[in-house]
Write an enzyme that holds these catalytic residues in place. Sequence first.
Site, PDB file in Angstrom:
ATOM      1  N   VAL A 135       0.614  -1.141  -0.185  1.00 17.32           N
ATOM      2  CA  VAL A 135       0.055   0.112  -0.011  1.00 17.32           C
ATOM      3  C   VAL A 135       1.126   1.111  -0.045  1.00 17.32           C
ATOM      4  CG1 VAL A 135      -1.683   1.390   1.325  1.00 17.32           C
ATOM      5  CG2 VAL A 135      -2.032  -1.316   1.070  1.00 17.32           C
ATOM      6  N   VAL A 153      -6.514  20.594  -3.774  1.00 21.21           N
ATOM      7  CA  VAL A 153      -6.186  20.672  -2.229  1.00 21.21           C
ATOM      8  C   VAL A 153      -5.984  22.382  -2.185  1.00 21.21           C
ATOM      9  CG1 VAL A 153      -4.747  20.646  -0.433  1.00 21.21           C
ATOM     10  CG2 VAL A 153      -5.340  18.616  -1.550  1.00 21.21           C
ATOM     11  N   ARG A 181      11.824   0.117   8.254  1.00 22.73           N
ATOM     12  CA  ARG A 181      12.552  -0.566   9.309  1.00 22.73           C
ATOM     13  C   ARG A 181      13.706  -0.739   8.842  1.00 22.73           C
ATOM     14  NH1 ARG A 181       9.278  -5.575  11.342  1.00 22.73           N
ATOM     15  NH2 ARG A 181       8.472  -5.216   8.964  1.00 22.73           N
ATOM     16  N   LYS A 213      -6.568  -1.655  10.651  1.00 24.12           N
ATOM     17  CA  LYS A 213      -7.849  -2.079  11.339  1.00 24.12           C
ATOM     18  C   LYS A 213      -7.505  -2.552  12.541  1.00 24.12           C
ATOM     19  CE  LYS A 213      -7.218  -6.090   8.254  1.00 24.12           C
ATOM     20  NZ  LYS A 213      -6.034  -5.569   7.339  1.00 24.12           N
ATOM     21  N   GLU A 221     -10.467   5.785   6.352  1.00 21.49           N
ATOM     22  CA  GLU A 221     -11.482   4.906   5.157  1.00 21.49           C
ATOM     23  C   GLU A 221     -10.711   3.817   4.762  1.00 21.49           C
ATOM     24  OE1 GLU A 221     -14.287   4.125   3.531  1.00 21.49           O
ATOM     25  OE2 GLU A 221     -14.623   6.455   3.614  1.00 21.49           O
ATOM     26  N   GLY A 241      -2.464 -15.536  -4.934  1.00 16.62           N
ATOM     27  CA  GLY A 241      -1.998 -14.506  -4.177  1.00 16.62           C
ATOM     28  C   GLY A 241      -3.135 -13.967  -3.492  1.00 16.62           C
ATOM     29  N   ASP A 286      -9.673 -10.775  10.965  1.00 18.89           N
ATOM     30  CA  ASP A 286      -9.803  -9.878   9.896  1.00 18.89           C
ATOM     31  C   ASP A 286     -11.241  -9.013   9.710  1.00 18.89           C
ATOM     32  OD1 ASP A 286      -8.450  -8.012   7.839  1.00 18.89           O
ATOM     33  OD2 ASP A 286     -10.167  -8.765   6.954  1.00 18.89           O
ATOM     34  N   LYS A 322     -12.968  -5.477  11.331  1.00 16.30           N
ATOM     35  CA  LYS A 322     -13.542  -4.436  10.791  1.00 16.30           C
ATOM     36  C   LYS A 322     -15.091  -4.311  11.463  1.00 16.30           C
ATOM     37  CE  LYS A 322     -10.793  -5.585   6.833  1.00 16.30           C
ATOM     38  NZ  LYS A 322     -10.623  -6.349   5.622  1.00 16.30           N
TER      39      LYS A 322
END
Lengths: 433, 433
Positions: free
Chosen positions: B20, B39, B51, B109, B133, B191, B205, B209
Amino acid sequence: MPAHTEHQPIRIALLGCGVVGTQVARILLHERRSLARRVGAELTLVGIAVRDTTVPRDPAIPTDLLTADATQLVENADIVIEVMGGIDPAQSLIEHALASGASVVTANKALLAQQGPALYERASHENVDLAYEAAVAGAIPIIRPIRESLAGDNITRVLGIVNGTTNYVLDQMTRHGLTLDTAVADAQRLGYAEADPTADVEGHDAAAKAAILASLAFHTRVHLDDVACEGITKVTAEDVAWATRSGHVIKLLAICERTTHGVSARVHPALVPTTHPLASVSDAFNAVFVEAENAGPLMFYGQGAGGAPTASAVMGDVVTAARNRVLGARGAGESVAADLPISAPGDALTRYQIRLSVLDQQGVLASIAKEFAARDVSIEAVTQDLRHDKDGYAVLVIATHTSREADLADTVSALTSLDVVDEVMSVLRIEGS
Amino acid sequence: MPAHTEHQPIRIALLGCGVVGTQVARILLHERRSLARRVGAELTLVGIAVRDTTVPRDPAIPTDLLTADATQLVENADIVIEVMGGIDPAQSLIEHALASGASVVTANKALLAQQGPALYERASHENVDLAYEAAVAGAIPIIRPIRESLAGDNITRVLGIVNGTTNYVLDQMTRHGLTLDTAVADAQRLGYAEADPTADVEGHDAAAKAAILASLAFHTRVHLDDVACEGITKVTAEDVAWATRSGHVIKLLAICERTTHGVSARVHPALVPTTHPLASVSDAFNAVFVEAENAGPLMFYGQGAGGAPTASAVMGDVVTAARNRVLGARGAGESVAADLPISAPGDALTRYQIRLSVLDQQGVLASIAKEFAARDVSIEAVTQDLRHDKDGYAVLVIATHTSREADLADTVSALTSLDVVDEVMSVLRIEGS
């Protein structure tokens, strides 16, 4: 905009007290406490402007709130809710409200499709909110997601089922094999269609929403006049039957696209593959399918009309505008910063499914195919319908690959003058595949 | 929060550079101009905390932006984007960012399901935005519609397909008759599932949520520990086949409800009627179905995971937070103002479909029906499956009317100890009818 203190009530003026206005008033009056908790200040309905204060109203509406003096009401409000519809006097009242420093919440699609950009600019200039979630697709949150959630993405296409009446009519034709006239009459009897269904079946209502969606999605001024519009009046029971046989359903779509030529917005009936998420939107429901570069495909589904659903969208905007006043802020305004050109309708890219009655003899397909090739329109598939009952003739169903609208239209026009072609029975665009 | 002038750039710190983070960085770097236009100020990516700065990255990531000093980065940013995941050090970095006056955008999350309310309160106290979001249902705008568009309505129920991996697995089982193990192995090969699929298939998971959605929808603190959770590991090919035969599909649902007992949140596989909009959500897609008092049913559909879709949701939040800084404002905060009690799991109302292997003899149905009646569970339908291959036994499929979860569970437990019952083959809840 001055910041409200925690306890200063926010004065709400309601313009219009029809199906939607009555529900908005009911929510404002009955949900006072929970609304105050969510906003951080009381929302006080200070008055409801109606043309005739003597007409009997829903018992939920206190008669002492009714007034015929909309101008005076607007001048003494922090938030003005406009649900009267039409251009005049809605436009002048909204302009007056903005000039008086009030935030405005409106459900007026006709006004926004014609005057939207000027009104957004005015609101921005006055530093107040102008919100209109209820103007497109009723209860479905679509304006805010496009304006805010997708603000960091680039929308490439919007396909919307934004008119419940025509979706109900087409769905009934699909499910029960009805003719258009019978389905429209049914819809009228059930209250889904008005006595004069023109605005719905001719696509005018959907075109107004297409103009609003295209402006918002592409940060560009798109006017109602820029929307190419074709209603469902030419859709026959035979078209619907053929759609089913070829794995499609017919939907009236509002299509907004960004292409290399600029922005296009159009409304027309289209063949949608049954596997597409829009295909399963039945009855009078609405849905808006959005494609964005990073998000990919998204769909928003719900009730597109009705008093309570539309009032829900209005109240979402009212709470947000009220919170903004409490915080001394305003929400993001519209942006027409991209200001893309409007592409010519002929430059739209689409696919056609063409049904032809032709002479049943050798060489016919070759002469037809020649007309397609001459205009750079590539044929994807040709099917012969064996059920044609006209002796000596055959029915061909031709699906094309994606081509320019103008080239497709030229091809169809050329086919009609071919000797071997008896009749062009139907021309439908294929979308969403 | 100080107002930014038109030209003062907004400094963005990115924490994490995985799937992401890489996409977020790409958008920030490649879409600089259009983002600045939207903006009203430049968005400047000032650094990316990782890291290990020596690990090779996507060529789109300039190596001079990488730093191992996340704390220092956070202290010099206006907006902090956290896409590293996990509780530690994400939590302390977010707290540090909020305390430094930065707005925070997170996709975390797990952290929000455990520490959400404390973090929302902290953001509100510091008068900065905390947006998330991307934490629920990836690219799908769902947080903002619930928080803002439905702010003037009362949500009664949320049914979400919020885990793409399990939806893919169940969809493959439904379409191709696969066993769970085969479908999971396929998902891993493609995947869609991780090498260790526990968090997905056990429902953890989805439970995180559910806690986030329930908190937001009902203005109440709902913690991960409040969510009753059952994964898909017990779903058999036979269950799926029976679902199809009875007009259902099996979906892993996150269910958030407001009942007379308070708020409940639960995750479990459920039979969804094929006519329900959630039933047609296939592959790894997500969808959230929301019911509200005035809006009625709404559905939000799209991609629930993946680098670019999740980055789209992150960037929508970043643009909104940036606009707020330009305008000197902040968005609506979370509200736990309703503060409803969490209802006991046993008080949830649902329907069961129970498949039983029973002795094929007279009077069996009567003794089974007695157990239901004794616990106030009303039977809607009993079907006998003729395909049972165990001599002397029959398979009964019993569908109940809506009842208390605890009464249903008691009934099943009583059935298992009946002499005439050979085996309780499966117990599935029916939702969305």
